[in-house]
Write a protein that holds these residues in place. Structure first.
Motif, PDB file in Angstrom:
ATOM      1  N   GLN A  74      24.085 108.960 147.115  1.00 25.06           N
ATOM      2  CA  GLN A  74      23.889 109.116 148.555  1.00 25.06           C
ATOM      3  C   GLN A  74      22.488 109.598 148.895  1.00 25.06           C
ATOM      4  O   GLN A  74      21.955 109.278 149.953  1.00 25.06           O
ATOM      5  N   HIS A 117      35.072 112.268 142.144  1.00 20.30           N
ATOM      6  CA  HIS A 117      35.734 113.040 143.194  1.00 20.30           C
ATOM      7  C   HIS A 117      37.204 113.328 142.881  1.00 20.30           C
ATOM      8  O   HIS A 117      37.757 114.310 143.373  1.00 20.30           O
ATOM      9  N   ASP A 124      34.674 108.505 151.699  1.00 15.93           N
ATOM     10  CA  ASP A 124      33.732 109.168 152.612  1.00 15.93           C
ATOM     11  C   ASP A 124      32.316 109.135 152.050  1.00 15.93           C
ATOM     12  O   ASP A 124      31.347 108.889 152.765  1.00 15.93           O
ATOM     13  N   SER A 125      32.182 109.395 150.753  1.00 15.29           N
ATOM     14  CA  SER A 125      30.857 109.445 150.137  1.00 15.29           C
ATOM     15  C   SER A 125      30.192 108.077 150.117  1.00 15.29           C
ATOM     16  O   SER A 125      28.958 107.980 150.166  1.00 15.29           O
ATOM     17  N   ASP A 132      26.567 110.420 143.345  1.00 17.30           N
ATOM     18  CA  ASP A 132      27.141 109.268 144.038  1.00 17.30           C
ATOM     19  C   ASP A 132      26.082 108.310 144.576  1.00 17.30           C
ATOM     20  O   ASP A 132      26.409 107.258 145.119  1.00 17.30           O
ATOM     21  N   GLU A 165      28.213 120.470 147.470  1.00 21.87           N
ATOM     22  CA  GLU A 165      28.260 119.030 147.684  1.00 21.87           C
ATOM     23  C   GLU A 165      26.964 118.316 147.321  1.00 21.87           C
ATOM     24  O   GLU A 165      26.938 117.088 147.204  1.00 21.87           O
ATOM     25  N   ALA A 221      37.935 111.317 149.414  1.00 30.07           N
ATOM     26  CA  ALA A 221      36.591 111.882 149.285  1.00 30.07           C
ATOM     27  C   ALA A 221      35.591 110.834 148.823  1.00 30.07           C
ATOM     28  O   ALA A 221      34.450 110.787 149.300  1.00 30.07           O
ATOM     29  N   PHE A 260      24.572 119.327 153.689  1.00 28.60           N
ATOM     30  CA  PHE A 260      25.717 119.468 152.798  1.00 28.60           C
ATOM     31  C   PHE A 260      26.008 120.949 152.568  1.00 28.60           C
ATOM     32  O   PHE A 260      25.116 121.789 152.683  1.00 28.60           O
ATOM     33  N   ARG A 288      27.019 116.399 143.936  1.00 28.58           N
ATOM     34  CA  ARG A 288      27.920 115.242 144.023  1.00 28.58           C
ATOM     35  C   ARG A 288      27.270 114.107 144.793  1.00 28.58           C
ATOM     36  O   ARG A 288      27.393 112.932 144.440  1.00 28.58           O
ATOM     37  N   ALA A 289      26.537 114.454 145.856  1.00 26.44           N
ATOM     38  CA  ALA A 289      25.845 113.425 146.630  1.00 26.44           C
ATOM     39  C   ALA A 289      24.764 112.750 145.797  1.00 26.44           C
ATOM     40  O   ALA A 289      24.543 111.537 145.912  1.00 26.44           O
TER      41      ALA A 289
END
Length: 322
Positions: free
Chosen positions: A152, A27, A35-36, A150, A143, A32, A139, A146-147
């Motif tokens: 998520q 990030h 948050d993730s 990460d 995004e 950021a 999202f 990235r999720a």
């Protein structure tokens, strides 16, 4: 004598610290990344300090408001990525050794695809597999990858676009953005709506931060036109609610009307749509997944259910399967 652990040789590897480091590396921002990961910024900052201290080398330097990886930090990211991928594969295999559709599946998607495709697929999956739970996340298009990186989500549904090398894209369907208006208000366009017609209409569009709006503007400009919306709204659903009066027109995925139809919303039932006859208004949707990571039994079952929902939408003329 037993060797004593030093800052450069940590006795115990704390995977929480590793995950926090990798999130900030991706990030470029503690805010950021926090948050993730669902952490507070002070907690994440503490993780970074502890990880750097355990290794005995600085991992980030500050450039303006962003954190930039040091040479040591960049090398660590390159070394950790394949190791973490392998670790996740081992854990996923151990979590469901019999291939049972159980546990928790996490799916992320952009708004229209989430409402029209992901939610119906998730509902069908839950009906068939009582030991499974599904978490669905919305999202912006940029995004989703990235999720996935990460950790998520397990699967994503968004546009087929340039993606990080660790993300694999599987094309699912193509669709052509359409002009949507109150029934009887669409311009005569046997071959589809032209850019010249769009330029004369009072439009309601998403703001420029949305990928679909940027696609619309780029396609119009490539054709020599500039579209100036009379109204900007925060979501496609909000724009659809501005159209039934007949004074405004919007441009969106035809799936937005598929959603309206399934909801049996009387206020939107009278809307009609016609495709925009310009190649720049066509886009491809893809399943986004982590490259090299095998799908769990739950993910495989969800993909099959999603295929059924896509087939039903195709039968209604809202999209073309890949």
């Amino acid at each position: 004598m037993r060797p004593t652990a030093t800052p450069a040789t940590p006795a115990v590897l704390d995977l929480r610290l590793v995950r926090s480091f990798m999130a900030v590396a991706r990030h470029g921002s503690v805010t950021a990344a926090a948050d993730s990961l669902g952490l507070t910024q002070p907690a994440l900052s503490q993780h970074l300090r502890a990880f750097a201290h355990s290794l005995g080398v600085p991992l980030f330097g500050r450039v303006g408001r962003r954190l930039e990886l040091t040479d040591a930090g960049r090398q660590l990211v390159l070394s950790l990525e394949p190791v973490l991928d392998q670790l996740e594969q081992v854990i996923a295999a151990a979590a469901s050794p019999r291939g049972a559709v159980e546990g928790t599946l996490r799916v992320g998607a952009i708004h229209t695809y989430l409402s029209a495709l992901v939610m119906p697929a998730a509902q069908a999956l839950l009906d068939a597999h009582p030991a499974l739970d599904v978490q669905v996340f919305e999202f912006a298009a940029g995004e989703v990858d990235r999720a996935l990186l990460d950790g998520q989500i397990d699967l994503g549904l968004a546009f087929a676009r340039e993606a990080p090398k660790r993300i694999a894209l599987v094309p699912l369907f193509s669709e052509t953005l359409a002009l949507i208006a109150a029934a009887g208000k669409l311009p005569e366009a046997p071959g589809g709506i032209t850019l010249a017609q769009l330029a004369t209409l009072p439009l309601a569009l998403l703001p420029e931060r949305f990928a679909m709006r940027r696609q619309i503007d780029a396609a119009a400009q490539a054709g020599g036109y500039s579209l100036r919306p009379r109204l900007e709204g925060p979501s496609v659903e909000a724009l659809l609610r501005a159209v039934p009066g007949g004074r405004l027109f919007t441009i969106a995925s035809p799936l937005a009307l598929h959603i309206a139809g399934t909801r049996r919303n009387a206020g939107l039932a009278g809307l009609a749509h016609a495709p925009v006859a310009h190649p720049g208004f066509t886009r491809t949707a893809a399943l986004h997944r982590r490259r090299g990571r095998p799908d769990s039994a739950a993910a495989t079952a969800f993909i099959a259910a999603l295929g059924e929902v896509i087939g039903a939408a195709a039968a209604g003329g809202y999209l073309t399967p890949a």
